[in-house]
Design an enzyme around this catalytic site. Sequence first.
Site, PDB file in Angstrom:
ATOM      1  N   THR A 207       0.837  -1.192   0.000  1.00  0.00           N
ATOM      2  CA  THR A 207       0.000   0.000   0.000  1.00  0.00           C
ATOM      3  C   THR A 207       0.871   1.239   0.000  1.00  0.00           C
ATOM      4  O   THR A 207       1.979   1.237   0.541  1.00  0.00           O
ATOM      5  CB  THR A 207      -0.955   0.013   1.216  1.00  0.00           C
ATOM      6  OG1 THR A 207      -1.909   1.058   1.059  1.00  0.00           O
ATOM      7  CG2 THR A 207      -0.209   0.197   2.518  1.00  0.00           C
TER       8      THR A 207
ATOM      9  N   GLU B 172       6.482  -1.977 -16.471  1.00  0.00           N
ATOM     10  CA  GLU B 172       5.066  -2.332 -16.583  1.00  0.00           C
ATOM     11  C   GLU B 172       4.348  -1.613 -17.718  1.00  0.00           C
ATOM     12  O   GLU B 172       3.190  -1.899 -17.996  1.00  0.00           O
ATOM     13  CB  GLU B 172       4.359  -2.018 -15.261  1.00  0.00           C
ATOM     14  CG  GLU B 172       4.908  -2.829 -14.099  1.00  0.00           C
ATOM     15  CD  GLU B 172       4.471  -2.294 -12.757  1.00  0.00           C
ATOM     16  OE1 GLU B 172       3.825  -3.044 -12.009  1.00  0.00           O
ATOM     17  OE2 GLU B 172       4.776  -1.124 -12.462  1.00  0.00           O
TER      18      GLU B 172
END
Length: 202
Positions: free
Chosen positions: A62, A158
């Site tokens: 997170t 990514e």
Amino acid sequence: MLFRSPHPGAEISLKTASCRFFPLFGSFIYRLTSDAQSVTFATLAVLSYFESQGCIYLELRTTPRSIPTLSAYLSAVRAGFDAFRPQRGMLAKLLLSVDRRHSAEMAERVVELALGNRDLVVGIDLCGDPTRGDAALFVPAFAKASEAGLRITVHLGEVGRSCSEVFWLSALMWPAAGVAARESGGGFEIGAGSARARDVLV
């Protein structure tokens, strides 16, 4: 797909979203977790989901946000962990992420937050859109985390067209500064021109 929040009227349909993955966080996901209650709700939901899928060890990642402070955000996440009652014995820990859009000062604050919560936090992660920011800015903060025994994870490669050799070498030269990544995530956009990066990652 419909995300449901504990707040009435906060449902948001992704059918209307034409943006790419990373902008979804600012446009949708962060709007769904904009206060302590929703952060706790989401944390508990994710933990429960992973255990239902047979996971026995989870490192939940997170990115701390000011809701209204970084410490308050982590307290809301911790409340989700505290409320989690594993039925199959799953063990869960936390990774705190530094977004590439962050400043070096913010990275230092995230590391300090992690060091103050070692019972829950086991590592620091680099995340976010690899076309943004300069990973080299975070070397001092990540070196401090590594020296203190926190694990390091790096998400990279990514997004297509973001994998210049300069970017890869910036990330992969971290070990020379005392930062050795334990894990890497993504990496599926490593092109033929990044052979050195692929060799190091493999």
